[in-house]
Every structure is written in C-alpha cells, then in structure tokens.
Motif scaffolding. Structure first.
Motif, PDB file in Angstrom:
ATOM      1  N   SER A  27       0.826  -1.210   0.000  1.00 42.97           N
ATOM      2  CA  SER A  27       0.000   0.000   0.000  1.00 42.97           C
ATOM      3  C   SER A  27       0.857   1.256   0.000  1.00 42.97           C
ATOM      4  CB  SER A  27      -0.888   0.009   1.259  1.00 42.97           C
ATOM      5  OG  SER A  27      -1.571   1.241   1.370  1.00 42.97           O
ATOM      6  N   GLY A  28       0.369   2.267  -0.688  1.00 42.48           N
ATOM      7  CA  GLY A  28       1.022   3.574  -0.643  1.00 42.48           C
ATOM      8  C   GLY A  28       0.291   4.524   0.287  1.00 42.48           C
ATOM      9  N   SER A  29      -0.694   4.012   1.023  1.00 46.41           N
ATOM     10  CA  SER A  29      -1.522   4.890   1.861  1.00 46.41           C
ATOM     11  C   SER A  29      -0.836   5.195   3.188  1.00 46.41           C
ATOM     12  CB  SER A  29      -2.872   4.207   2.128  1.00 46.41           C
ATOM     13  OG  SER A  29      -3.506   4.807   3.238  1.00 46.41           O
TER      14      SER A  29
ATOM     15  N   ARG B  80      -2.199   6.449   5.759  1.00 42.62           N
ATOM     16  CA  ARG B  80      -3.093   6.035   6.859  1.00 42.62           C
ATOM     17  C   ARG B  80      -2.877   4.571   7.194  1.00 42.62           C
ATOM     18  NH1 ARG B  80      -4.173  10.093   3.389  1.00 42.62           N
ATOM     19  NH2 ARG B  80      -4.863   8.431   2.043  1.00 42.62           N
ATOM     20  N   ARG B  81      -2.802   3.740   6.151  1.00 41.21           N
ATOM     21  CA  ARG B  81      -2.620   2.296   6.409  1.00 41.21           C
ATOM     22  C   ARG B  81      -1.282   2.051   7.089  1.00 41.21           C
ATOM     23  NH1 ARG B  81      -5.610   1.364   0.962  1.00 41.21           N
ATOM     24  NH2 ARG B  81      -7.682   1.429   1.882  1.00 41.21           N
TER      25      ARG B  81
ATOM     26  N   LYS C 187      -4.290  -6.277  -4.850  1.00 45.97           N
ATOM     27  CA  LYS C 187      -3.169  -5.535  -4.256  1.00 45.97           C
ATOM     28  C   LYS C 187      -2.258  -6.487  -3.481  1.00 45.97           C
ATOM     29  CE  LYS C 187      -5.728  -1.172  -3.858  1.00 45.97           C
ATOM     30  NZ  LYS C 187      -6.257  -0.127  -2.939  1.00 45.97           N
TER      31      LYS C 187
ATOM     32  N   THR D 183     -10.561   0.704   0.110  1.00 48.92           N
ATOM     33  CA  THR D 183     -11.682   1.377   0.776  1.00 48.92           C
ATOM     34  C   THR D 183     -12.560   2.052  -0.265  1.00 48.92           C
ATOM     35  OG1 THR D 183     -10.288   1.810   2.700  1.00 48.92           O
ATOM     36  CG2 THR D 183     -12.301   3.132   2.504  1.00 48.92           C
TER      37      THR D 183
ATOM     38  N   LYS E 189     -11.660   8.020  -5.134  1.00 56.52           N
ATOM     39  CA  LYS E 189     -11.042   9.338  -4.942  1.00 56.52           C
ATOM     40  C   LYS E 189     -11.602  10.321  -5.965  1.00 56.52           C
ATOM     41  CE  LYS E 189      -7.024   6.920  -3.478  1.00 56.52           C
ATOM     42  NZ  LYS E 189      -5.856   6.226  -3.982  1.00 56.52           N
TER      43      LYS E 189
ATOM     44  N   ALA F  32     -10.967   8.082  -0.493  1.00 58.69           N
ATOM     45  CA  ALA F  32     -12.206   7.516  -1.031  1.00 58.69           C
ATOM     46  C   ALA F  32     -13.389   8.320  -0.502  1.00 58.69           C
ATOM     47  CB  ALA F  32     -12.335   6.059  -0.596  1.00 58.69           C
TER      48      ALA F  32
ATOM     49  N   ILE G  86     -12.389  11.051   7.689  1.00 55.99           N
ATOM     50  CA  ILE G  86     -13.131  11.149   8.958  1.00 55.99           C
ATOM     51  C   ILE G  86     -12.179  11.475  10.101  1.00 55.99           C
ATOM     52  CG2 ILE G  86     -12.965   8.708   9.664  1.00 55.99           C
ATOM     53  CD1 ILE G  86     -15.987   8.923  10.396  1.00 55.99           C
ATOM     54  N   GLN G  87     -10.905  11.103   9.923  1.00 54.83           N
ATOM     55  CA  GLN G  87      -9.897  11.349  10.964  1.00 54.83           C
ATOM     56  C   GLN G  87      -9.362  12.772  10.891  1.00 54.83           C
ATOM     57  OE1 GLN G  87      -9.526   9.897   8.089  1.00 54.83           O
ATOM     58  NE2 GLN G  87      -7.414   9.603   7.452  1.00 54.83           N
TER      59      GLN G  87
END
Ligand SMILES: Cc1cn([C@H]2C[C@H](O)[C@@H](COP(=O)(O)OP(=O)(O)OP(=O)(O)O)O2)c(=O)[nH]c1=O
Length: 192
Positions: free
Chosen positions: A8-10, A12-13, A52, A71, A82, A147, A152-153
């Motif tokens: 993952s490139g996220s 958050r993850r 993925k 997500t 997105k 997404a 939300i954070q």
C-alpha cells in the motif's frame, strides 16, 4: 515471525498497521481501480484488496505475508472512490450531504499461495453541508487522495453526526480484522 509486508502507498494504512507492534516493510503495487458493470460494490472492493495483496506478493517474494486493502464509499448504489477534480468532489459531497452512506474496507492477506479476504464497514451520517463548507473543505487539500472525498480522521470529522460500525474501516485499515487474518494465516501454517 513471518515477514509481514504492507502492499500500500496509503500513509493512513502505514500508521495504523504500526499499531499492531509487528515489524513490516512496504511495497507499492499499482492496481487499476475500475469496476466492471456486473460487479457489486462488495465484490469490487474485495477483488481490489486481493489484487493488491497478490501483486504485492509478486514484488515481495514468495515467503512473505502480504497485506492489501481497499476502501470505498457507497451511497445510493454509487461507488465513490477518490475525486478526480473539484467538480467531481462537489458532486460527491452533494450526494453525501445530510444523509447516511456506507464506508467499506476490504483487507486481503496473501500467504503461502493463498489469499484470504475479509471486510469491515461502517454507516456514516453527514450533516447537511453548505456550498461554502464544501468549497472550503476542497481548498484544505484533504479530500483529494481519499475515497468518498473525505477523511473522517481529519477536517471531515466536523461533518459527521454519527458512525455505526467499524471506525477504522472508514479510515482505511480495520485493525481487529487485520490481526485476526494474520493469526488465522499463521495458525494454518503451523498446523501443516
Ligand atoms: C473515507 C476515508 C478514506 N480514507 C482514505 C484511506 C485510503 O488511503 C483511501 C482510499 O483509497 P484506496 O484506493 O483504498 O487506497 P490508496 O490508493 O490510498 O492506497 P493503496 O491502494 O496503495 O493501499 O482513502 C481516509 O483516510 N479517511 C476516510 O475517512
């Protein structure tokens, strides 16, 4: 302990996975996100997570345990990913304003030639948004890589009147389900 790899490139993850206190490395597979006409939202998000993880396994090597996730936000049978640009984002916010939608995260773990997939979801309710709030939120820069066009954070928290279900499914990596999946895969490997 088996080498864990996050595909993952996220950011958050990455931050969330650190909370499992288990060392991991990162690969960034590039999977095109395109839903086929006959695919349900649930089928779609699960397929992407699995792709993925499997693409990550090709990068990381056969021995690794590779985690992928995807997500989506679903409202009125529409799948929101997105936002492509500001106009797309405004259309999304007008759809989400003053009502409830689902946020779904699928996680997939590829280990020893097998891919396990599970999902977590939440129902999120937004207050009614004014055009000015929508414009200001886009200008903050926060929506572009998320997404449904919101975090939300982050600043979108002030739009949220209710969350039912898995909060971390909204943010992008449900940790309870992730740990369960890792334990199951390790348990099965030990039995062999
Ligand atoms: C709804 C929502 C999404 N998101 C983010 C999580 C994901 O990073 C992103 C969803 O897009 P994804 O396509 O699932 O993931 P990604 O492209 O960011 O990362 P990768 O495919 O490399 O794993 O939206 C939030 O951070 N907060 C939220 O409230």
């Amino acid at each position: 302990m088996t080498a864990l790899v996050l595909a993952s490139g996220s950011p958050r993850r990455y931050e969330l996975l650190q909370l499992l206190d288990r060392p991991f490395t990162v690969v960034r597979p590039n999977i095109p996100e395109q839903r086929s006409a006959r695919e349900t939202p649930m089928g779609y998000v699960q397929r992407l997570a699995a792709q993925k993880a499997e693409a990550g396994a090709r990068l990381a090597g056969d021995d690794a345990m590779v985690l992928g996730a995807d997500t989506i936000v679903v409202c009125d049978h529409q799948v929101l990913e997105k936002p492509a640009d500001e106009n797309h984002f405004v259309t999304m916010m007008e759809l989400l304003s003053g009502r409830s939608h689902q946020a779904i995260t699928a996680i997939a773990l590829h280990y020893q030639q097998r891919t396990r997939v599970t999902t977590a979801l939440a129902t999120v309710t937004f207050k009614s948004l004014t055009a000015e709030e929508i414009r200001a939120y886009w200008a903050s820069g926060e929506p572009a890589d998320k997404a449904g066009g919101y975090g939300i954070q982050g600043r979108a928290a002030k739009f949220v009147t209710k969350v039912e279900g898995s909060y971390l499914a909204v943010v992008g990596l449900p940790l309870y389900e992730t740990e369960q999946l890792i334990r199951q895969a390790e348990g099965d490997a030990n039995e062999r």
